[in-house]
Motif scaffolding. Structure first.
Motif, mmCIF file in Angstrom:
data_model
loop_
_atom_site.group_PDB
_atom_site.id
_atom_site.type_symbol
_atom_site.label_atom_id
_atom_site.label_comp_id
_atom_site.label_asym_id
_atom_site.label_seq_id
_atom_site.Cartn_x
_atom_site.Cartn_y
_atom_site.Cartn_z
ATOM 1 N N ILE A 144 136.580 -2.264 60.862
ATOM 2 C CA ILE A 144 135.356 -3.044 60.998
ATOM 3 C C ILE A 144 135.361 -3.804 62.318
ATOM 4 C CG2 ILE A 144 134.973 -3.281 58.530
ATOM 5 C CD1 ILE A 144 136.286 -5.991 58.624
ATOM 6 N N LEU A 145 134.168 -4.142 62.772
ATOM 7 C CA LEU A 145 134.016 -4.907 64.013
ATOM 8 C C LEU A 145 133.799 -6.387 63.742
ATOM 9 C CD1 LEU A 145 131.751 -2.437 66.042
ATOM 10 C CD2 LEU A 145 134.232 -2.686 66.099
ATOM 11 N N GLY A 146 133.463 -6.741 62.490
ATOM 12 C CA GLY A 146 133.288 -8.147 62.151
ATOM 13 C C GLY A 146 131.848 -8.597 62.270
ATOM 14 N N VAL A 147 131.546 -9.707 61.625
ATOM 15 C CA VAL A 147 130.202 -10.277 61.644
ATOM 16 C C VAL A 147 130.297 -11.737 62.039
ATOM 17 C CG1 VAL A 147 129.353 -8.685 59.886
ATOM 18 C CG2 VAL A 147 130.319 -10.874 59.184
ATOM 19 N N ASN A 148 129.159 -12.298 62.381
ATOM 20 C CA ASN A 148 129.099 -13.699 62.790
ATOM 21 C C ASN A 148 128.533 -14.523 61.642
ATOM 22 O OD1 ASN A 148 128.940 -16.104 64.147
ATOM 23 N ND2 ASN A 148 127.128 -15.577 65.314
ATOM 24 N N ALA A 149 129.273 -15.522 61.232
ATOM 25 C CA ALA A 149 128.816 -16.407 60.157
ATOM 26 C C ALA A 149 128.497 -17.796 60.681
ATOM 27 C CB ALA A 149 129.875 -16.497 59.058
ATOM 28 N N GLY A 150 128.362 -17.940 61.990
ATOM 29 C CA GLY A 150 128.071 -19.245 62.570
ATOM 30 C C GLY A 150 126.615 -19.635 62.404
ATOM 31 N N ILE A 151 126.332 -20.875 62.741
ATOM 32 C CA ILE A 151 124.987 -21.434 62.621
ATOM 33 C C ILE A 151 124.399 -21.603 64.015
ATOM 34 C CG2 ILE A 151 123.608 -23.364 61.769
ATOM 35 C CD1 ILE A 151 124.918 -21.608 59.644
ATOM 36 N N VAL A 152 123.147 -21.171 64.183
ATOM 37 C CA VAL A 152 122.450 -21.314 65.451
ATOM 38 C C VAL A 152 121.677 -22.628 65.428
ATOM 39 C CG1 VAL A 152 120.847 -20.226 67.063
ATOM 40 C CG2 VAL A 152 122.214 -18.803 65.520
ATOM 41 N N GLN A 153 121.940 -23.492 66.405
ATOM 42 C CA GLN A 153 121.240 -24.775 66.496
ATOM 43 C C GLN A 153 120.800 -24.987 67.941
ATOM 44 O OE1 GLN A 153 122.541 -28.182 63.966
ATOM 45 N NE2 GLN A 153 124.440 -27.050 63.753
ATOM 46 N N ASN A 154 119.887 -24.117 68.367
ATOM 47 C CA ASN A 154 119.380 -24.213 69.736
ATOM 48 C C ASN A 154 117.994 -24.838 69.807
ATOM 49 O OD1 ASN A 154 121.703 -22.966 70.782
ATOM 50 N ND2 ASN A 154 120.868 -20.927 70.426
ATOM 51 N N ILE A 306 128.915 -12.584 52.972
ATOM 52 C CA ILE A 306 129.048 -13.784 53.804
ATOM 53 C C ILE A 306 127.835 -13.915 54.722
ATOM 54 C CG2 ILE A 306 130.353 -14.747 55.743
ATOM 55 C CD1 ILE A 306 132.893 -13.877 54.369
ATOM 56 N N SER A 307 127.346 -12.792 55.239
ATOM 57 C CA SER A 307 126.163 -12.841 56.110
ATOM 58 C C SER A 307 124.950 -13.361 55.346
ATOM 59 C CB SER A 307 125.876 -11.447 56.680
ATOM 60 O OG SER A 307 126.915 -11.023 57.526
ATOM 61 N N ASP A 308 124.815 -12.949 54.085
ATOM 62 C CA ASP A 308 123.707 -13.464 53.271
ATOM 63 C C ASP A 308 123.840 -14.971 53.062
ATOM 64 O OD1 ASP A 308 122.475 -10.974 52.902
ATOM 65 O OD2 ASP A 308 123.812 -10.472 51.261
ATOM 66 N N VAL A 309 125.071 -15.405 52.746
ATOM 67 C CA VAL A 309 125.292 -16.842 52.538
ATOM 68 C C VAL A 309 125.091 -17.611 53.838
ATOM 69 C CG1 VAL A 309 126.954 -18.577 51.803
ATOM 70 C CG2 VAL A 309 126.880 -16.374 50.642
ATOM 71 N N ALA A 310 125.585 -17.030 54.955
ATOM 72 C CA ALA A 310 125.423 -17.696 56.249
ATOM 73 C C ALA A 310 123.951 -17.800 56.634
ATOM 74 C CB ALA A 310 126.195 -16.937 57.328
ATOM 75 N N PHE A 311 123.163 -16.787 56.287
ATOM 76 C CA PHE A 311 121.731 -16.856 56.592
ATOM 77 C C PHE A 311 121.065 -17.935 55.744
ATOM 78 C CE2 PHE A 311 117.295 -15.360 56.227
ATOM 79 C CZ PHE A 311 116.964 -15.398 57.573
ATOM 80 N N ARG A 312 121.503 -18.057 54.489
ATOM 81 C CA ARG A 312 120.983 -19.146 53.653
ATOM 82 C C ARG A 312 121.341 -20.493 54.268
ATOM 83 N NH1 ARG A 312 119.601 -20.176 48.223
ATOM 84 N NH2 ARG A 312 120.228 -22.245 47.513
ATOM 85 N N LEU A 313 122.576 -20.598 54.774
ATOM 86 C CA LEU A 313 122.991 -21.842 55.428
ATOM 87 C C LEU A 313 122.166 -22.088 56.684
ATOM 88 C CD1 LEU A 313 124.863 -24.254 55.620
ATOM 89 C CD2 LEU A 313 126.565 -22.795 56.716
#
Length: 700
Positions: A144-154, A306-313
């Motif tokens: 796998i290449l991995g996914v981003n679970a960070g939050i965008v605050q721009n 995790i991507s679904d949860v991160a998008f909810r976050l």
């Protein structure tokens, strides 16, 4: 280790096969306890049962986790797939709120517009599809290449709560390099996530070589039959390989040659040759079973959750920010009104002072004092208006993909919602709030899923400590064909220009075609079969030992991080509850201060009528009232923000605001949110002219 040549006699072959099978059984029995211990890893704590609102809910804009079918267009899997250009236009909802050059905006509309247009959410939305592609990649057997679970605050504007003013993000979905090695966040190390035994591609791979070779060689030997040996070789080779989840690999090879030559010593011209081999290999120790071979698929599936949860976050974070910006806008709007009222009253007091000074009833110094008050109020109004314009700009930027539209860029934003303070605060036990947070906080859900991925990876790393023992079996055959180019040798006259014996297919004919050559592959004319073992034991095994203990340490580190997040959530909930209590008390104190200032002003105005006070004192009372009214608006805004922070800290912000995550994922709001603790303003009607400015109650 491999079997002797199948050309050995049957009497010699049977003892050899028996020895190999016995050795295989002994090795497997000796190493089976190690295999069992390798699988015996302490299981990760089972994730807590979450309420439906906290469960990851996958919404696919386009499901990239499934491959494109080769039917009916068999070339489709080999053609690139176009991805649509990003939509940089605003949703029609903005146009529906524009009236007479103003955007009449309720807090519910603000949240809906953010779900449709906010670029932070738009950027995070791509991570869902990126996680789908990682899952598709893992199903092929690739890493796998991995996914981003960070939050965008721009989005500039209202800050998001939490300790230190930042929102903690989960530890899952780390960025993974092509080698499968990841870099963690929040002090975590993820370097062993995904490593383990090599996985044979689950996607069948077909390779082929088609070659035409014309080779003319000059002879340098006196015994050469011709001065220039000409040889034409046609090659057609095919191979098929595929791996399976139990560590099984299958390979099939099929090779063909067609050779013509001008050599008078060649028995066959043309010379046809074909051979095939079917081979199956099974890992018996390292790489045995579904766990090490399906680890990337399971981790990729976890990362999709995790991507679904991160998008909810991300939605929670953005909605939190939008609501904070909105209440800042409401404060700025109300503060302009307060400052305008103060300036209107100060100008009236200045005019009255000038008239009284002309008739000599007040000294000229009172005119100067009134002028000073007017100048100060004008300055305060300019500051309030500038702040309002800034808040309007921040709001328009947060709710639109582009503010290049000149109509939108120049439009004023008028808030149509006002702050609603409940008569009584609902009494909820602190422990109940903490339990809600532990169940609903997206950061904790991410960490629990990530812990499960680390547990899977740790087991795979343990399996990789074992030696490599592969059992294999194969069956194949070969065949020849062509035309006999030499005559039979006379009795007692053997030369290199004739033949004495022929291959079996030519016993009754001088020509064997390609079909006859292929028939020999399966009729046991010349079979090639056998079984064997391949054993590889790395002495000292230091690399595997280091990987195993490192993976265990990373797993334990993640457990500590999860516990730390839970502690942080507990503190955030308590802190948010304290803020709600404090800000409600501040609202009550500010309201009492306004009532007292208004009554003081009213009493002094009555004194002024009978000459018991001066205009200067009245202006001072008005200044105190203005400050008190501004403080009241500010206290109400702070209370609203503290309510938002409490909802965010408990993870219930979306539930309490009636926000549908599916709507946010699609970027099309079909159910208008309903933000609590807000009420529609009664003095603002879209499209109507604003009412003439009147002095507040208690002012003449």
């Amino acid at each position: 280790m491999s079997l002797p040549s199948p050309r050995m006699t049957a009497a010699n072959r049977r003892p050899t096969l028996l020895v190999l099978l016995t050795a295989l059984a002994i090795l497997a029995s000796a190493l089976r306890p190690a295999l069992i211990r390798a699988q015996d890893v302490p299981a990760a704590p089972a994730p807590q049962t979450l309420p439906p609102s906290a469960q990851p809910q996958a919404v696919h804009l386009q499901d990239y986790s499934k491959p494109r079918s080769a039917f009916p267009h068999f070339l489709q899997p080999y053609r690139p797939q176009d991805v649509a250009q990003p939509n940089l236009g605003n949703s029609p909802r903005i146009d529906s709120l524009l009236h007479d050059g103003k955007v009449y905006l309720s807090i519910d509309d603000a949240v809906a517009l953010a779900l449709e247009n906010n670029l932070d959410i738009d950027i995070a939305r791509y991570n869902l599809n990126i996680a789908d592609t990682d899952y598709l990649r893992a199903k092929s057997g690739a890493n796998i290449l991995g996914v981003n679970a960070g939050i965008v605050q721009n989005t500039p504007g209202g800050g998001v709560g939490g300790l230190g003013g930042t929102v903690g993000s989960g530890t899952g979905g780390n960025t993974v390099a092509p080698s499968g090695v990841g870099t963690g966040t929040n002090g975590l190390v993820s370097s062993t996530l995904g490593i383990g035994s090599t996985i044979t591609s689950f996607d069948p791979v077909v390779t082929s070589t088609l070659q035409l070779d014309k080779n003319d060689t000059e002879s340098v030997s006196s015994l050469a039959p011709v001065p220039i040996l000409a040889q034409n070789t046609y090659t057609a080779d095919f191979a098929y390989t595929q791996g399976f989840q139990w560590g099984t690999a299958v390979s099939v090879g099929f090779n063909n040659t067609h050779v013509t030559t001008n050599s008078p010593t060649s028995l066959l011209t043309p010379d046809l040759g074909s051979n095939f081999q079917f081979k199956i290999t099974q890992n018996l120790l390292q790489g045995f079973g579904s766990l090490p071979n399906l680890r990337f698929i399971k981790i990729a599936k976890n990362n999709r959750e995790i991507s679904d949860v991160a998008f909810r976050l991300q939605i929670i974070t953005t909605v939190d920010q939008i609501e904070n910006i909105y209440w800042d806008l409401v404060y700025a709007y109300e503060n302009v009104r307060v400052q305008e009222e103060a300036l209107t009253y100060a100008q009236k007091a200045l005019n009255d002072s000038k008239q009284q000074a002309q008739v000599g009833t007040v000294p000229p110094i009172q005119v100067v004092s009134a002028q000073s008050t007017v100048a100060t109020d004008q300055q305060n109004l300019i500051l309030a208006q500038n702040n309002l314009q800034l808040e309007e700009l921040l709001m328009k930027n947060a709710l639109s993909r582009s503010i290049e539209d000149p109509v939108l860029a120049e439009a004023d934003v008028t808030p149509t919602s006002t702050m609603q303070i409940p008569q009584e605060e609902a009494v909820v036990l602190t422990q109940d709030l903490i339990n809600q947070a532990l169940d609903h906080r997206a950061e904790l859900v991410e960490s629990r899923i990530d812990l499960n991925s680390r547990d899977l990876s740790s087991k795979a790393v343990r399996n990789a400590m074992l030696p490599t023992l592969d059992a294999f079996a194969y069956y194949g055959g070969s065949g020849v064909g062509g035309n006999v180019a030499l005559p039979a040798c006379p009795a007692g006259a053997v030369t290199d220009r004739c033949y004495t014996t022929l291959p079996p297919p030519f016993q009754n004919t001088n020509a064997v075609g390609y079909g006859g050559t292929l028939k020999q592959l399966v009729n046991s004319t010349a079979p090639d079969k056998g079984i064997g073992l391949t054993l590889s034991i790395p002495l000292r095994n230091r690399e595997a030992q280091a990987n195993q203990i490192r993976s265990e340490l990373e797993y334990r580190q993640a457990q500590v991080r999860l516990h730390q997040l839970e502690n942080q959530v507990r503190i955030e909930v308590r802190n948010a509850q304290f803020d709600v209590k404090q800000n409600r008390a501040a609202v009550l104190a500010a309201q009492y201060a306004v009532d007292f200032a208004r009554q003081t002003l009213d009493a002094d105005q009555q004194k002024l009528k009978v000459g018991l006070t001066t205009t200067t004192a009245i202006l001072q009372d008005d200044s105190i009232l203005t400050t008190s009214e501004s403080n009241l608006v500010s206290a109400k805004a702070a209370y609203e923000k503290s309510r938002i922070e409490l909802d965010r800290a408990t993870g219930l912000l979306l539930d309490h605001s009636g926000i549908d995550v599916a709507d946010a994922t699609r970027g099309q709001v079909t159910h208008l949110p309903k933000v609590p603790y807000a009420a529609p303003r009664q003095d603002i009607v879209p499209g109507a002219q604003p009412a003439p400015l009147q002095p507040p109650a208690g002012k003449p």
